[in-house]
Design a protein around this motif. Structure first.
Motif, mmCIF file in Angstrom:
data_model
loop_
_atom_site.group_PDB
_atom_site.id
_atom_site.type_symbol
_atom_site.label_atom_id
_atom_site.label_comp_id
_atom_site.label_asym_id
_atom_site.label_seq_id
_atom_site.Cartn_x
_atom_site.Cartn_y
_atom_site.Cartn_z
ATOM 1 N N ASN A 1 -5.292 25.262 80.646
ATOM 2 C CA ASN A 1 -6.353 25.806 79.689
ATOM 3 C C ASN A 1 -7.632 25.072 80.095
ATOM 4 O OD1 ASN A 1 -8.087 26.328 77.641
ATOM 5 N ND2 ASN A 1 -6.546 26.493 76.205
ATOM 6 N N PRO A 2 -8.766 25.569 80.527
ATOM 7 C CA PRO A 2 -9.914 24.783 80.957
ATOM 8 C C PRO A 2 -10.779 24.158 79.735
ATOM 9 C CG PRO A 2 -10.175 27.092 81.430
ATOM 10 C CD PRO A 2 -8.819 26.928 81.023
ATOM 11 N N ASN A 3 -10.393 24.595 78.683
ATOM 12 C CA ASN A 3 -11.039 24.395 77.360
ATOM 13 C C ASN A 3 -10.618 22.973 76.685
ATOM 14 O OD1 ASN A 3 -12.925 26.764 77.771
ATOM 15 N ND2 ASN A 3 -11.136 28.058 76.799
ATOM 16 N N LYS A 4 -9.500 22.621 77.365
ATOM 17 C CA LYS A 4 -9.032 21.572 76.762
ATOM 18 C C LYS A 4 -9.682 19.977 77.321
ATOM 19 C CE LYS A 4 -5.459 23.296 74.494
ATOM 20 N NZ LYS A 4 -5.293 23.117 72.924
ATOM 21 N N LYS A 5 -9.425 19.108 76.681
ATOM 22 C CA LYS A 5 -9.952 17.798 76.856
ATOM 23 C C LYS A 5 -9.065 16.860 77.719
ATOM 24 C CE LYS A 5 -13.137 17.850 73.178
ATOM 25 N NZ LYS A 5 -14.005 17.331 72.315
ATOM 26 N N SER A 6 -8.854 17.186 78.852
ATOM 27 C CA SER A 6 -7.945 16.290 79.867
ATOM 28 C C SER A 6 -8.584 16.361 81.200
ATOM 29 C CB SER A 6 -6.537 16.883 79.908
ATOM 30 O OG SER A 6 -6.622 18.202 80.529
ATOM 31 N N ARG A 7 -8.028 15.446 81.996
ATOM 32 C CA ARG A 7 -8.436 15.492 83.379
ATOM 33 C C ARG A 7 -8.072 16.674 84.145
ATOM 34 N NH1 ARG A 7 -5.106 11.788 87.346
ATOM 35 N NH2 ARG A 7 -2.988 11.886 86.536
ATOM 36 N N TRP A 8 -6.988 17.287 83.644
ATOM 37 C CA TRP A 8 -6.589 18.300 84.490
ATOM 38 C C TRP A 8 -7.599 19.701 83.965
ATOM 39 C CZ3 TRP A 8 -3.775 16.997 88.369
ATOM 40 C CH2 TRP A 8 -3.046 15.877 88.079
ATOM 41 N N ARG B 1 -12.136 23.306 85.369
ATOM 42 C CA ARG B 1 -13.575 23.702 85.346
ATOM 43 C C ARG B 1 -14.112 23.691 86.510
ATOM 44 N NH1 ARG B 1 -12.498 21.172 80.321
ATOM 45 N NH2 ARG B 1 -13.585 19.185 80.916
ATOM 46 N N GLN B 2 -13.718 22.611 87.345
ATOM 47 C CA GLN B 2 -14.302 22.386 88.864
ATOM 48 C C GLN B 2 -13.985 23.437 89.636
ATOM 49 O OE1 GLN B 2 -13.700 18.513 89.687
ATOM 50 N NE2 GLN B 2 -14.714 17.508 87.945
ATOM 51 N N GLY B 3 -13.180 24.426 89.361
ATOM 52 C CA GLY B 3 -12.606 25.354 90.189
ATOM 53 C C GLY B 3 -11.058 25.173 90.853
ATOM 54 N N HIS B 4 -10.544 23.721 90.602
ATOM 55 C CA HIS B 4 -9.069 23.776 91.026
ATOM 56 C C HIS B 4 -8.265 24.701 90.363
ATOM 57 C CE1 HIS B 4 -10.167 20.435 93.689
ATOM 58 N NE2 HIS B 4 -10.870 19.934 92.685
ATOM 59 N N ARG B 5 -7.101 25.206 91.105
ATOM 60 C CA ARG B 5 -6.233 26.076 90.448
ATOM 61 C C ARG B 5 -4.933 25.340 89.933
ATOM 62 N NH1 ARG B 5 -4.560 30.656 94.271
ATOM 63 N NH2 ARG B 5 -4.080 28.868 95.298
ATOM 64 N N ILE B 6 -5.048 25.087 88.703
ATOM 65 C CA ILE B 6 -3.821 24.266 88.016
ATOM 66 C C ILE B 6 -2.866 25.009 87.357
ATOM 67 C CG2 ILE B 6 -3.714 22.079 86.763
ATOM 68 C CD1 ILE B 6 -6.182 21.178 87.662
ATOM 69 N N ALA B 7 -1.572 24.720 87.290
ATOM 70 C CA ALA B 7 -0.600 25.294 86.470
ATOM 71 C C ALA B 7 0.478 24.490 86.255
ATOM 72 C CB ALA B 7 -0.057 26.618 87.063
ATOM 73 N N TRP B 8 1.240 24.813 85.243
ATOM 74 C CA TRP B 8 2.488 23.858 84.737
ATOM 75 C C TRP B 8 3.747 24.700 84.525
ATOM 76 C CZ3 TRP B 8 1.292 18.638 84.240
ATOM 77 C CH2 TRP B 8 -0.013 18.212 84.026
ATOM 78 N N VAL B 9 4.943 24.142 85.067
ATOM 79 C CA VAL B 9 6.188 24.681 84.954
ATOM 80 C C VAL B 9 6.636 24.103 83.550
ATOM 81 C CG1 VAL B 9 8.304 25.076 85.419
ATOM 82 C CG2 VAL B 9 6.558 25.410 87.303
ATOM 83 N N MET B 10 6.898 25.061 82.492
ATOM 84 C CA MET B 10 7.296 24.385 81.159
ATOM 85 C C MET B 10 8.361 25.135 80.629
ATOM 86 S SD MET B 10 3.551 24.255 79.488
ATOM 87 C CE MET B 10 4.012 23.164 78.020
ATOM 88 N N ARG B 11 9.088 24.414 79.742
ATOM 89 C CA ARG B 11 10.351 25.006 79.120
ATOM 90 C C ARG B 11 10.366 24.250 77.674
ATOM 91 N NH1 ARG B 11 16.475 25.067 80.999
ATOM 92 N NH2 ARG B 11 15.171 24.916 82.803
#
Length: 95
Positions: free
Chosen positions: A51-58, A63-73
Protein backbone atom coordinates in the motif's frame (compact mmCIF):
# COMPACT_ATOMS: atom_id res chain seq x y z
CA UNK A 1 8.13 -20.45 10.05
CA UNK A 2 7.64 -24.20 9.88
CA UNK A 3 8.97 -26.57 7.19
CA UNK A 4 5.52 -27.00 5.64
CA UNK A 5 5.20 -23.24 5.10
CA UNK A 6 8.67 -23.09 3.55
CA UNK A 7 7.65 -25.85 1.12
CA UNK A 8 4.53 -23.89 0.11
CA UNK A 9 6.61 -20.78 -0.67
CA UNK A 10 7.71 -21.57 -4.21
CA UNK A 11 9.67 -18.59 -5.60
CA UNK A 12 8.65 -19.38 -9.20
CA UNK A 13 4.95 -19.48 -8.24
CA UNK A 14 5.37 -16.24 -6.30
CA UNK A 15 7.00 -14.56 -9.33
CA UNK A 16 4.15 -15.68 -11.62
CA UNK A 17 1.61 -14.26 -9.16
CA UNK A 18 3.68 -11.06 -8.91
CA UNK A 19 3.52 -10.66 -12.70
CA UNK A 20 -0.25 -11.17 -12.60
CA UNK A 21 -0.60 -8.65 -9.79
CA UNK A 22 1.14 -5.87 -11.67
CA UNK A 23 -0.26 -6.68 -15.13
CA UNK A 24 -3.81 -6.76 -13.78
CA UNK A 25 -4.99 -10.18 -14.92
CA UNK A 26 -8.51 -11.36 -14.18
CA UNK A 27 -7.77 -13.27 -10.95
CA UNK A 28 -6.39 -10.14 -9.26
CA UNK A 29 -8.70 -8.91 -6.50
CA UNK A 30 -8.89 -5.72 -4.43
CA UNK A 31 -9.52 -5.18 -0.77
CA UNK A 32 -12.69 -3.06 -0.61
CA UNK A 33 -11.52 -0.51 1.95
CA UNK A 34 -7.95 0.17 0.78
CA UNK A 35 -8.19 -0.77 -2.88
CA UNK A 36 -4.92 -2.68 -2.50
CA UNK A 37 -4.62 -5.54 -4.99
CA UNK A 38 -3.87 -9.15 -4.12
CA UNK A 39 -3.65 -12.64 -5.65
CA UNK A 40 -4.64 -15.84 -3.85
CA UNK A 41 -1.77 -18.35 -3.90
CA UNK A 42 -3.52 -21.27 -2.21
CA UNK A 43 -2.81 -22.87 1.18
CA UNK A 44 -4.14 -19.68 2.79
CA UNK A 45 -1.34 -17.61 1.22
CA UNK A 46 -1.90 -14.26 -0.49
CA UNK A 47 0.41 -12.03 -2.47
CA UNK A 48 -0.52 -8.47 -1.50
CA UNK A 49 0.81 -5.33 -3.16
CA UNK A 50 2.45 -2.74 -0.94
CA UNK A 51 0.00 0.00 0.00
CA UNK A 52 1.76 3.21 -1.14
CA UNK A 53 -0.34 5.28 1.28
CA UNK A 54 1.34 3.79 4.35
CA UNK A 55 4.25 5.38 6.20
CA UNK A 56 7.09 2.92 5.74
CA UNK A 57 10.23 2.67 3.67
CA UNK A 58 8.48 0.05 1.52
CA UNK A 59 5.57 2.41 0.85
CA UNK A 60 8.04 5.14 -0.05
CA UNK A 61 9.73 2.81 -2.53
CA UNK A 62 6.31 1.94 -4.00
CA UNK A 63 5.55 5.65 -4.41
CA UNK A 64 8.87 5.99 -6.25
CA UNK A 65 7.69 3.38 -8.77
CA UNK A 66 9.15 0.17 -7.36
CA UNK A 67 6.85 -2.85 -7.52
CA UNK A 68 6.62 -4.31 -4.03
CA UNK A 69 4.44 -7.12 -2.72
CA UNK A 70 4.25 -9.37 0.32
CA UNK A 71 3.33 -13.04 0.71
CA UNK A 72 1.13 -13.23 3.78
CA UNK A 73 -0.91 -15.72 5.76
CA UNK A 74 -3.04 -14.79 8.76
CA UNK A 75 -1.30 -11.42 9.07
CA UNK A 76 2.21 -12.91 9.03
CA UNK A 77 4.71 -11.66 6.45
CA UNK A 78 6.40 -14.71 4.91
CA UNK A 79 8.12 -13.30 1.81
CA UNK A 80 8.82 -9.97 0.17
CA UNK A 81 9.03 -9.31 -3.57
CA UNK A 82 10.75 -6.16 -4.80
CA UNK A 83 10.80 -5.56 -8.55
CA UNK A 84 10.46 -9.32 -9.15
CA UNK A 85 13.13 -10.45 -6.68
CA UNK A 86 11.69 -12.88 -4.11
CA UNK A 87 13.06 -12.95 -0.57
CA UNK A 88 11.70 -15.59 1.82
CA UNK A 89 11.60 -14.04 5.30
CA UNK A 90 12.77 -16.05 8.30
CA UNK A 91 10.44 -14.33 10.78
CA UNK A 92 7.28 -12.27 10.74
CA UNK A 93 9.30 -9.04 10.49
CA UNK A 94 8.51 -6.37 7.93
CA UNK A 95 12.12 -5.44 7.36
Amino acid sequence: MNDETKTELNPDEIRRAFDKLFVGESDVRRFPRSGVRYVELGHGLRLVEQNPNKKSRWAELARQGHRIAWVMRDGEYLARVVDGEVEILETDRMG
